[in-house]
Write a protein that holds these residues in place. Sequence first.
Motif, PDB file in Angstrom:
ATOM      1  N   PRO A  31      22.991   9.537 -25.815  1.00 33.87           N
ATOM      2  CA  PRO A  31      24.238   9.758 -26.452  1.00 33.87           C
ATOM      3  C   PRO A  31      25.316   8.941 -26.472  1.00 33.87           C
ATOM      4  N   ARG A  48      22.059  12.103 -20.694  1.00 33.90           N
ATOM      5  CA  ARG A  48      22.999  10.758 -20.703  1.00 33.90           C
ATOM      6  C   ARG A  48      21.757   9.821 -19.638  1.00 33.90           C
ATOM      7  N   PHE A  49      21.010   9.865 -20.118  1.00 33.28           N
ATOM      8  CA  PHE A  49      19.824   8.700 -19.188  1.00 33.28           C
ATOM      9  C   PHE A  49      19.691   7.681 -19.701  1.00 33.28           C
ATOM     10  N   GLN A  68      26.915   7.614 -29.919  1.00 33.94           N
ATOM     11  CA  GLN A  68      27.676   6.820 -30.047  1.00 33.94           C
ATOM     12  C   GLN A  68      28.578   5.801 -30.743  1.00 33.94           C
ATOM     13  N   ARG A  91      28.679   6.703 -33.928  1.00 30.23           N
ATOM     14  CA  ARG A  91      29.780   7.066 -34.473  1.00 30.23           C
ATOM     15  C   ARG A  91      31.150   5.963 -34.661  1.00 30.23           C
ATOM     16  N   MET A  92      30.721   5.242 -33.636  1.00 26.93           N
ATOM     17  CA  MET A  92      32.311   4.117 -34.125  1.00 26.93           C
ATOM     18  C   MET A  92      31.902   3.191 -35.063  1.00 26.93           C
ATOM     19  N   ARG A 148      33.412   4.176 -38.210  1.00 27.62           N
ATOM     20  CA  ARG A 148      34.977   4.382 -38.530  1.00 27.62           C
ATOM     21  C   ARG A 148      35.574   2.889 -37.989  1.00 27.62           C
ATOM     22  N   PHE A 165      37.603   1.251 -29.190  1.00 25.87           N
ATOM     23  CA  PHE A 165      38.305   1.928 -28.148  1.00 25.87           C
ATOM     24  C   PHE A 165      36.317   1.685 -26.570  1.00 25.87           C
ATOM     25  N   PRO A 166      37.372   1.089 -25.965  1.00 21.40           N
ATOM     26  CA  PRO A 166      37.195   1.099 -24.349  1.00 21.40           C
ATOM     27  C   PRO A 166      36.399   1.498 -23.841  1.00 21.40           C
ATOM     28  N   GLN A 167      35.096   1.779 -23.466  1.00 17.96           N
ATOM     29  CA  GLN A 167      34.657   2.565 -22.767  1.00 17.96           C
ATOM     30  C   GLN A 167      33.613   2.367 -21.577  1.00 17.96           C
ATOM     31  N   PRO A 168      32.998   2.812 -21.174  1.00 20.53           N
ATOM     32  CA  PRO A 168      31.593   2.587 -20.445  1.00 20.53           C
ATOM     33  C   PRO A 168      30.230   3.235 -21.178  1.00 20.53           C
TER      34      PRO A 168
END
Lengths: 463, 463
Positions: B222, B198-199, B226, B229-230, B233, B104-107
Amino acid sequence: MRSVFLALALASSAAAATPFSADTLSHAQSLRQHAMSSDHAFEVVESLTTEVGPRLAGSDGDARAVAWAKARFEAMGFDHVRLEPVTIPHWERGYADARVTLPFPQPLVITALGNSVGTPEGGIEAPIVRFATLADLEAADPAEVKGKLAFIDHRMERFKDGRGYGPVVKARGQGAVAAAKKGAAGLLLRSVSTSAHRFAHTGVMRYVDGVAKIPAVAISGPDADQLTRMLQRDPKIQVKLELEAMDHGETTSYNVIGEITGQSQPEEIVLIGAHLDSWDEGTGALDDGAGVGIVTAAAGHILALKQRPARTIRVVLYAAEEIGLIGAKAYRDAHQDTLAQHYVAAEADFGAGPIYRFDTRVNEQALPAMTALQQQLAPLGVERGHNQTWGGPDVSVLPPLGVPVAGLAMDGTDYFDYHHTPDDTLDKIRPEAIQQSAAVYTLFAWLMANAEAELRPIPMPQP
Amino acid sequence: MRSVFLALALASSAAAATPFSADTLSHAQSLRQHAMSSDHAFEVVESLTTEVGPRLAGSDGDARAVAWAKARFEAMGFDHVRLEPVTIPHWERGYADARVTLPFPQPLVITALGNSVGTPEGGIEAPIVRFATLADLEAADPAEVKGKLAFIDHRMERFKDGRGYGPVVKARGQGAVAAAKKGAAGLLLRSVSTSAHRFAHTGVMRYVDGVAKIPAVAISGPDADQLTRMLQRDPKIQVKLELEAMDHGETTSYNVIGEITGQSQPEEIVLIGAHLDSWDEGTGALDDGAGVGIVTAAAGHILALKQRPARTIRVVLYAAEEIGLIGAKAYRDAHQDTLAQHYVAAEADFGAGPIYRFDTRVNEQALPAMTALQQQLAPLGVERGHNQTWGGPDVSVLPPLGVPVAGLAMDGTDYFDYHHTPDDTLDKIRPEAIQQSAAVYTLFAWLMANAEAELRPIPMPQP
Ligand SMILES: [Zn+2]
Ligand SMILES: [Zn+2]
Ligand SMILES: [Zn+2]
Ligand SMILES: [Zn+2]
């Protein structure tokens, strides 16, 4: 006998006063119960923000979001699931850095505004000049601005209905052009934000032909205050700005569409929409994952009924809203031949709710019918509003072509704390708020798809 | 006559019950009034955070902070203003980036932990393995960890006294070593934080000889959620980490010291301290600009009196607290010959207040005197606490050498929302809170510097 007769007469009289059949209302009641005990909307946002995350128009994330939406619509059993291509510009943020260099060296928290050009290699370093508002910049002597970074320090006010946004966001869209006209080297915009935290809020900006394209960034509220404190000590504050924004030219994204085909008037469309794209730094939970969850769940709840609505309910997940309503305009143009069959349209794009008011733009003759619809929403805490809504950003392009719209006003008190920041993440969504919003959209779509009322022609403001 | 006699007798009896002369108490009252109408402490933090900003030990900002403090102490008229050199390591953050690459590519929002090594050129990319706590990582089968990024997801709890910090911060200090012992490629630590934003929260970490030095970063709350949650899955979540942390070797910073020389017992020291260094991403407003403001203003209020205290009041702005109490240890070692003359020490390093409790570590015989002191603080809302404090991080190195300490406990409910983040900025300080804290320190320093009470020998926990 008499009481039976009276009851029938009352029922008949009630039917005359309402645009909804008893059967429609009975289904509305079970839909309300079902929706208010369902986590479907939250689950949709959770899936989108986790499995896709950021989805800036044109990016890989955007393409994955489109595939995600199509697969979900198909799995849910929507009719006529399809992708409608939209030609969009693909802008990419890249590296961004800003720091005060003199006389109080320190870094600033910034973000490039969407569509901004980058700086020349090595960045630009220039004194800053502060303006309280865009109007003050526009009124400034160019000699005060030339060669400097124009700093617009307009603070947004917090309101439930978000009306603090309009007066301030103008500077985001037009500030760089106004600054460039005075010879500025760049724009530093106080973030369009109600947050007390050190996030910079991005958002789209525009250039115009014939005016120099200068780099434009937003700085966080605390950084704007810091610059103002520095300027109180020393009018010569120098800032260095490095931006690597990339313009990748045109690419294709898609409006994702799924339907529940109407039973008796399938050619008539009740459109409920949200935008699928997001900014790139957060996961687009409130903006507009929530809207995607709300309209998807609403249609899902109706799909679960054995009975089909009279009209077709069309869910539209718009492409490229953030960078200029591009999917909205493409939808409008691609569907121009059937806009006359669009019964009503509404978009959820203001966070997760709850929804507190039902606004419309319909013919005045239909206002009693709209009141009857609101009475079905009243148990969910929704009051009747005005008849002057534009229905949400993407559907706002439809009323000029005669399409009636509705606005289901969400409580946006905190919306601009998170809007267009890295902090727009799933944890900001309260499950009970999005549940209520999805329930309201469920009833709205069901009732509109079964209403016996003519909503046209719509009133429009006189030019 | 009789009533005058009675009044004298009562006064004398009161004097016997208190370690403070009537003159001392009379000055205490005017100090309280003066301090509670003064903005001095806030002005000091405003100046430090605006004109210097971030001041990581060893950085240019640190050197500017030292110059700022010395100039301010001299301008205020402190006696014997001086810089005491401290040899410190100079670590620099540099570029940092982390992103989920598969599936799930994301920064991710991260920050390097202080003292971390960088990654090899090009970064490292590895699967992650999650542990609820450091203990769980320590108990893990090395085969589960080898070659992976160990992710410790221990959530900090919020308390007024900050007691949620201790159980969690251990993973920040020791997590990388524990992970490296199992063959991990790096450490991803859930930020030691109570924030919903989100720090990522930095803070110092340590390596030990003989264990591989692996890169260590904190991720925001956060982002930790995340990742979790990943993992629900797909157990195979791959993360790419690029860190450019730089070790610049040793350099020199300074403890900055100023005094109000005592009138009758000048060789006896009442030490009030704070640390001058900060982390590099915020402006160090709460940590520990507030402490600098509090102790500086407290001494300033006393300096404004015509009368000098009996003992010397020494203000110490410690160097390099954040990277391991280095200035504190240097002070202890440089002053070992006079530690026996340190009457009491206290440090303000927990935000801006307000102060709600007065803790001590003094001889039991002195407890009534401490209660008498607390009664002078009671009008400011300060209750009496326990006799087991360590007095604050920098002064905590003194009780093992016999020095009595006091802890003026601050309300830290929100402290760990901002701690060690870019969001630790001036706007987080409530002027009325820091005013109260400065007033409490003013009274504390004045009364301790004039108290007739023997505080030694102090009780220490048995090993
Ligand atoms: Zn939006
Ligand atoms: Zn938006
Ligand atoms: Zn500290
Ligand atoms: Zn600290």
